[in-house]
Design an enzyme around this catalytic site. Structure first.
Site, PDB file in Angstrom:
ATOM      1  N   HIS A 100       0.977   1.099   0.794  1.00 10.98           N
ATOM      2  CA  HIS A 100       0.512   2.143  -0.128  1.00 10.98           C
ATOM      3  C   HIS A 100      -0.683   2.862   0.487  1.00 10.98           C
ATOM      4  CE1 HIS A 100      -2.295  -1.148  -0.912  1.00 10.98           C
ATOM      5  NE2 HIS A 100      -3.112  -0.284  -1.499  1.00 10.98           N
ATOM      6  N   ASP A 102      -4.369   4.621  -1.281  1.00 11.84           N
ATOM      7  CA  ASP A 102      -5.092   4.425  -2.536  1.00 11.84           C
ATOM      8  C   ASP A 102      -5.165   5.709  -3.357  1.00 11.84           C
ATOM      9  OD1 ASP A 102      -5.642   1.750  -1.924  1.00 11.84           O
ATOM     10  OD2 ASP A 102      -7.454   2.290  -0.808  1.00 11.84           O
ATOM     11  N   HIS A 256      -1.729   1.250   3.934  1.00 10.02           N
ATOM     12  CA  HIS A 256      -2.185  -0.097   4.296  1.00 10.02           C
ATOM     13  C   HIS A 256      -1.451  -1.138   3.470  1.00 10.02           C
ATOM     14  CE1 HIS A 256      -4.852   1.326   1.093  1.00 10.02           C
ATOM     15  NE2 HIS A 256      -5.039   0.064   0.743  1.00 10.02           N
ATOM     16  N   ARG A 271     -14.594  -3.308  -2.250  1.00  7.38           N
ATOM     17  CA  ARG A 271     -14.151  -1.973  -1.826  1.00  7.38           C
ATOM     18  C   ARG A 271     -14.924  -0.897  -2.560  1.00  7.38           C
ATOM     19  NH1 ARG A 271      -8.092  -0.043  -3.053  1.00  7.38           N
ATOM     20  NH2 ARG A 271      -9.013   1.492  -4.445  1.00  7.38           N
TER      21      ARG A 271
HETATM   22  C1  SIN Z   1      -6.454  -2.660  -0.869  1.00  4.65           C
HETATM   23  O1  SIN Z   1      -5.289  -2.337  -0.998  1.00  4.65           O
HETATM   24  O2  SIN Z   1      -7.386  -1.885  -1.088  1.00  4.65           O
HETATM   25  C2  SIN Z   1      -6.788  -4.062  -0.421  1.00  4.65           C
HETATM   26  C3  SIN Z   1      -6.633  -4.255   1.042  1.00  4.65           C
HETATM   27  C4  SIN Z   1      -7.012  -5.653   1.470  1.00  4.65           C
HETATM   28  O3  SIN Z   1      -7.473  -6.442   0.636  1.00  4.65           O
HETATM   29  O4  SIN Z   1      -6.856  -5.949   2.654  1.00  4.65           O
END
Ligand code: SIN
Length: 288
Positions: A100, A102, A256, A271
């Site tokens: 995906h 974000d 990612h 994050r």
């Molecule tokens: C996310 O999708 O923001 C998480 C990525 C991660 O935890 O590596």
């Protein structure tokens, strides 16, 4: 004054590790501009051995744009821009465990995300990244031309619904269910990066529902083709985290995938997510 960044590419399609900078420090505008330039060029950049309090992560992120407050995932107490991404040993499902980018379910999607590793499992828990610019480049001229005229409909309805991946209970994350109508937003299927001018595919397995103006069955056929194409290993890089590692990715051209390969162990990340500057601010920045 700008400080010298050491930049080392980590894979052919995207990704670079940067050393020689302390992200908790009060960095000059020139150094921030160099980091931003590296992000645009490499699409995802990595830093090691950082020590960031939540407030320092917010301060660093805010140098790149206003910080997003997630509509469905609760932020930290007193620091709502910081999302704690935690998988407890008893949790089966991880956050972000599928390809995906974000926040494409918003009218104005986030441009970047900055993830800081607090606690990691003894093994596993890496994150994969895939260049959607490389995915676009690899298409035939005919399919490129077709996609450039198309828009896709994005929504949080599937991912954050009661049955959705993200809304399923996890020990330590407060994820709200999107109830009722959460909004659908239309974005071009090919984005022209506003800073590099490079084209990238902009479809999202988590949040793209359909192609605007197409039947569901027609949409599904093309989207399934693209979702499969976009994750080809030649477009990817893989980041193995250590405590204090930071990844900063460009949501306009990167997918990612947080791997869920560490059952019975804890993983704790923080994050912050960067929104674009409002257009009015961009105009005044350009005029300066
Ligand atoms: C996310 O999708 O923001 C998480 C990525 C991660 O935890 O590596």
């Amino acid at each position: 004054m700008s400080q010298t960044l050491n930049i080392r590419r980590v894979a052919g399609a995207l990704g670079a590790e940067i050393s020689g900078v302390d992200l908790s420090a009060s960095l000059s505008d020139e150094t921030i501009a160099d980091i931003r330039h590296a992000l645009v060029e490499h699409q995802v950049i990595f830093f090691r051995d950082q020590s960031l309090s939540p407030a320092q992560q917010v301060a660093f992120g805010a140098r790149f744009g206003p910080l997003n407050i997630h509509p469905y995932v609760a932020g930290m107490d007193g620091q709502p821009e910081v999302m704690e991404i935690i998988k407890e040993p008893s949790d089966k499902i991880n956050f972000g465990g599928g390809w995906h980018s974000d926040m494409s379910f918003l009218e104005t999607p986030a441009i970047g995300s900055i993830l800081y590793a607090v606690e990691l499992p003894d093994w596993g828990g890496d994150t994969l990244f895939a260049s959607q610019a490389a995915a676009y480049d690899a298409l035939s001229p005919g399919l490129k031309a077709t996609l450039e005229g198309l828009n896709a409909v994005h929504s949080a309805s599937r991912e954050y619904s009661a049955q959705g991946h993200s809304a399923q209970k996890r020990g330590a994350m407060k994820v709200a269910e999107a109830d009722g109508y959460v909004g659908e937003y239309v974005h071009p299927m090919v984005l022209i990066h506003p800073e590099s001018g490079r084209k990238a595919l902009y479809v999202n397995p988590a949040f793209t529902l359909r192609i605007e103006g197409w039947k569901t069955s027609e949409s599904k056929a093309l989207l399934d083709y693209l979702f499969n194409h976009c994750r080809y290993e030649g477009f990817t890089c893989r980041f193995g985290w250590r405590p204090g590692s930071v990844a900063f990715w460009d949501n306009r051209s990167v997918w990612h995938f947080a791997l869920n390969d560490y059952p019975g162990q804890r993983r704790h990340m923080r994050r912050v997510t960067v929104d674009p500057w409002p257009v009015s601010d961009c105009a005044s920045i350009a005029a300066e």
